[in-house]
Design a protein around this motif. Structure first.
Motif, PDB file in Angstrom:
ATOM      1  N   GLU A 111       8.517   3.817  -0.330  1.00 58.64           N
ATOM      2  CA  GLU A 111       8.438   4.083  -1.768  1.00 58.64           C
ATOM      3  C   GLU A 111       8.343   2.783  -2.566  1.00 58.64           C
ATOM      4  O   GLU A 111       7.583   2.675  -3.526  1.00 58.64           O
ATOM      5  CB  GLU A 111       9.644   4.915  -2.221  1.00 58.64           C
ATOM      6  N   GLU A 112       9.115   1.769  -2.133  1.00 57.42           N
ATOM      7  CA  GLU A 112       9.059   0.466  -2.814  1.00 57.42           C
ATOM      8  C   GLU A 112       7.676  -0.161  -2.659  1.00 57.42           C
ATOM      9  O   GLU A 112       7.143  -0.759  -3.594  1.00 57.42           O
ATOM     10  CB  GLU A 112      10.129  -0.476  -2.242  1.00 57.42           C
ATOM     11  N   ALA A 113       7.100  -0.007  -1.466  1.00 56.20           N
ATOM     12  CA  ALA A 113       5.777  -0.586  -1.219  1.00 56.20           C
ATOM     13  C   ALA A 113       4.707   0.123  -2.066  1.00 56.20           C
ATOM     14  O   ALA A 113       3.791  -0.521  -2.592  1.00 56.20           O
ATOM     15  CB  ALA A 113       5.430  -0.509   0.264  1.00 56.20           C
ATOM     16  N   TYR A 114       4.855   1.429  -2.221  1.00 58.38           N
ATOM     17  CA  TYR A 114       3.931   2.176  -3.099  1.00 58.38           C
ATOM     18  C   TYR A 114       4.037   1.649  -4.533  1.00 58.38           C
ATOM     19  O   TYR A 114       3.037   1.405  -5.196  1.00 58.38           O
ATOM     20  CB  TYR A 114       4.257   3.671  -3.088  1.00 58.38           C
ATOM     21  N   ALA A 115       5.299   1.474  -4.977  1.00 60.17           N
ATOM     22  CA  ALA A 115       5.525   1.042  -6.365  1.00 60.17           C
ATOM     23  C   ALA A 115       4.905  -0.324  -6.639  1.00 60.17           C
ATOM     24  O   ALA A 115       4.461  -0.610  -7.745  1.00 60.17           O
ATOM     25  CB  ALA A 115       7.023   1.025  -6.662  1.00 60.17           C
TER      26      ALA A 115
END
Lengths: 221, 437
Positions: free
Chosen positions: B139-143
């Motif tokens: 999720e952090e990488a998507y953000a």
């Protein structure tokens, strides 16, 4: 072609009107299905979702999954019956899975399992009358450096002793925690760990299925 | 030589926050995935081939070679095998809990090299916490724009999905894993086709790599293939996570290089055998690997070739040590029980054979053994793995059945007296030594 390809059919357009799940659960199911190139691939996460709804897999729950995946209930049942974590009988709110594979056995897991069974009065594969505690022995749960280890609703406790295991059972019955916090349980009932866990986690399990992001972790976005 | 830390460096130097994207980026994280986007598939495959990286899931197959088998049909898929279930193995769990971004970056590199726009992380169901950590990292990488459409400002699209298993060891076998992902029973597929790289998920070209394998990729790109290949003096490139468990003073995961001896590993790294007891035997590479014993193997070098030549394997890097109070019949029963429980049931020799072996071992341990039981077990074993050779010949679709034979071979080769002692006594001679229930 060596392998028959799994087919999944576009579900009957009205299937959501007949859904046994709440609107919220349906939204979640739709998000899960959308992640896969083929609807059928969503069968495993949807089975967890069905368990979350009813505590275990009912025939109705598996039929619901079959409608979402565009496959038959028998095809869903074939998958559900293949895996140990899909429970097709009612399970207690707290599922204690005691590892008794080789590394844990070498360090006394059979005594830990015995202590759990004796203190809870629940043998392997059974649930108490109240539906609170279920007990099972598990094959290797990947905690060999912190053996003997067990899980409660798949939250790990490493370095358990027969005494600590008995205390755990008593604590579950007395405190009846809403959320099972792995760090807290490790502190209360564990000793040596496989490695430094290092990071305090705020999340925890709320039922006898894995508390993983999209499937019922507390604080899910 | 002290092993330079590669995949466990960040978690060792920054224990409090090695799992966060802030720490990951502050220590060079995601720069190599970005660089990979500027490289061609050929360059990436060549780089990984040259590095000598071997798969860390158990088969120790060249990762670069595996990638080179990718068929031309598209779409292609990448699947990370995080179904770590081999008894004794807990290394991928540590990598996922403590440095999940390292695996995510390695997965991005794998996807780019294999022109995949969808990657699955197949995490075993019991690993709820590691799955949460990986999900959070994704999720952090998507953000940050490192996953999704137009990653790192390029026009490349990549999605990453965590798929939770549900408690089946066999799904670690790559074709079973693919079946499981497709939504059918997780049974291994009949070969050929031998490689999912030709026909895998949805019969499309698919690369299946282990967590530790891909965790090495950012480092290979950072230090260069030659740099990685010469990082340690061993013929097996790079470092290896070894999971030590059982009767050792200091169990745990250790990042080491190959070429040290078993004596060094067990007595120096592991701190020796606790409580003043003696080393009796050990498993060099997970429950599937044939046992080693001190008088033959203690000074053997830990390398892929030396271990294979001595009739075992380094497998998943799990070393299980047992001391002289351990009953080998009981230890064998526990391992065989595992394989009997995890047999998917497709092939008769495995389904029936493992169950019979478990029952015979249990009756010996319970004092009802017969003098012919060892011969009987070898006969049943021969039906699963003809000739009882190493590497095993198979009568089955996958190696699970033959793996169950490994501890039986140790009973034949090193501990036949102990089996006969059980039969003669009508019970377990070790029961008094360690008061087991």
């Amino acid at each position: 072609m060596t392998h028959p390809r799994p087919e999944s059919h576009t579900p009957d357009p009205g299937f959501r009107e007949r859904s046994i799940w709440s609107k919220e659960t349906q939204e979640r199911a739709a998000r899960i299905v959308a992640r896969y190139p083929l609807r059928r691939s969503a069968v495993m996460p949807l089975l967890y979702l069905a368990m979350r709804e009813e505590g275990y897999l009912t025939d109705e729950g598996m039929e619901e999954v079959s409608r979402w995946c565009g496959i038959t209930p028998a095809q869903v049942y074939a998958v559900a019956s293949f895996y140990t974590m899909y429970k097709r009988e009612p399970v207690g709110r707290y599922l204690i899975s005691c590892c008794t594979s080789i590394s844990c056995m070498l360090l006394g897991s059979d005594e830990v399992m015995h202590s759990i069974e004796e203190s809870s009065g629940v043998p392997h594969g059974e649930t108490d009358e109240e539906g609170l505690v279920s007990v099972e022995h598990a094959e290797c749960i990947g905690a060999c450096g912190g053996a003997p280890a067990l899980q409660v609703n798949y939250e790990l406790i490493e370095g358990v002793t027969p005494e600590k295991a008995r205390d755990l059972v008593q604590w579950l019955r007395a405190a009846r925690p809403e959320v099972l916090d792995g760090d807290e349980m490790q502190q209360l009932f564990g000793t040596r760990r496989s490695f430094d866990w290092a990071i305090r986690e705020e999340e925890g399990a709320i039922g006898p299925y894995p508390a993983f992001g999209p499937l019922g972790t507390v604080g899910e976005s | 030589m002290k092993t330079p830390l590669v995949v466990t460096r960040r978690m060792t130097e920054h224990p409090a926050d090695s799992h966060t994207i802030e720490r990951y980026e502050a220590t060079g994280g995601y720069s190599q995935a970005k660089r990979a986007l500027g490289m061609t598939r050929e360059q990436l495959v060549e780089e990984v081939k040259t590095s000598g990286l071997l798969g860390r899931g158990g088969a120790a197959f060249s990762t670069g070679l595996k990638w080179s088998f990718l068929a031309e049909e598209r779409p292609s898929y990448v699947v990370i095998n995080a179904d770590e279930s081999e008894p004794g193995t807990f290394k991928d769990r540590q990598l996922m809990e403590r440095d999940p971004h390292q695996m995510v970056e390695g997965t991005i590199i794998t996807a780019v090299a294999n022109q995949a726009h969808l990657a699955f992380i197949y995490v075993r169901g019991e690993y709820a916490k590691p799955a949460r950590r990986v999900q959070k990292a994704i999720e952090e990488a998507y953000a940050k724009g490192y996953l999704g459409s137009g990653i790192f400002g390029s026009d490349y699209e990549l999605d990453m999905v965590v798929h939770l298993g549900a408690g089946a060891y066999i799904c670690g076998e790559e074709t079973a894993l693919i079946n499981s992902l497709e939504g059918v029973r997780g049974e291994p597929r009949l070969k050929p086709p031998y490689f999912p790289a030709a026909k895998g998920l949805y019969m499309k070209p698919t690369i299946v790599n282990n967590v530790e394998t891909v965790s090495n990729l950012p480092h290979i790109l950072a230090m260069g293939a030659e740099g990685y290949a010469t990082l340690t003096p061993s013929e097996d490139s790079g470092t290896f996570l070894m999971s030590l468990s059982g009767h050792v003073a200091r169990p745990g995961n250790y990042e080491l290089h190959h070429g040290i001896t078993w004596r060094e590993l067990i007595y120096e790294t592991g701190g020796g055998i606790p409580d003043g007891r003696e080393l009796k035997a050990w498993i060099p590479g997970g429950a599937s690997a044939p046992w080693f014993v001190p008088d033959r193997h203690l000074d053997l070098e830990i390398t892929k070739e030396a271990t294979n030549a001595a009739g075992s394997m380094l497998g998943s890097g799990a070393i299980i040590v047992v001391d002289d109070t351990t009953c080998m019949v009981r230890a064998t029963e526990r391992i065989v029980r595992f394989f009997a429980h995890e047999s998917c049931g497709q092939c008769t020799p495995c389904r029936e054979g493992t169950t019979w072996l478990e029952q015979v071992l249990r009756r010996i341990e319970d004092g009802m053994g017969r003098p012919v039981d060892l011969a009987l077990m070898l006969d049943v074993s021969d039906g699963i793995s003809v000739g009882l050779d190493w590497p095993p010949k198979m009568t089955t679709i996958c190696p699970l059945g033959p793996s169950a034979i490994s501890p039986i071979l140790a009973l034949r080769d090193y501990f036949s007296d102990e089996v006969q002692e059980h039969v003669r006594l009508g019970g377990c001679p070790f029961r008094e030594v360690r008061a087991h229930a």
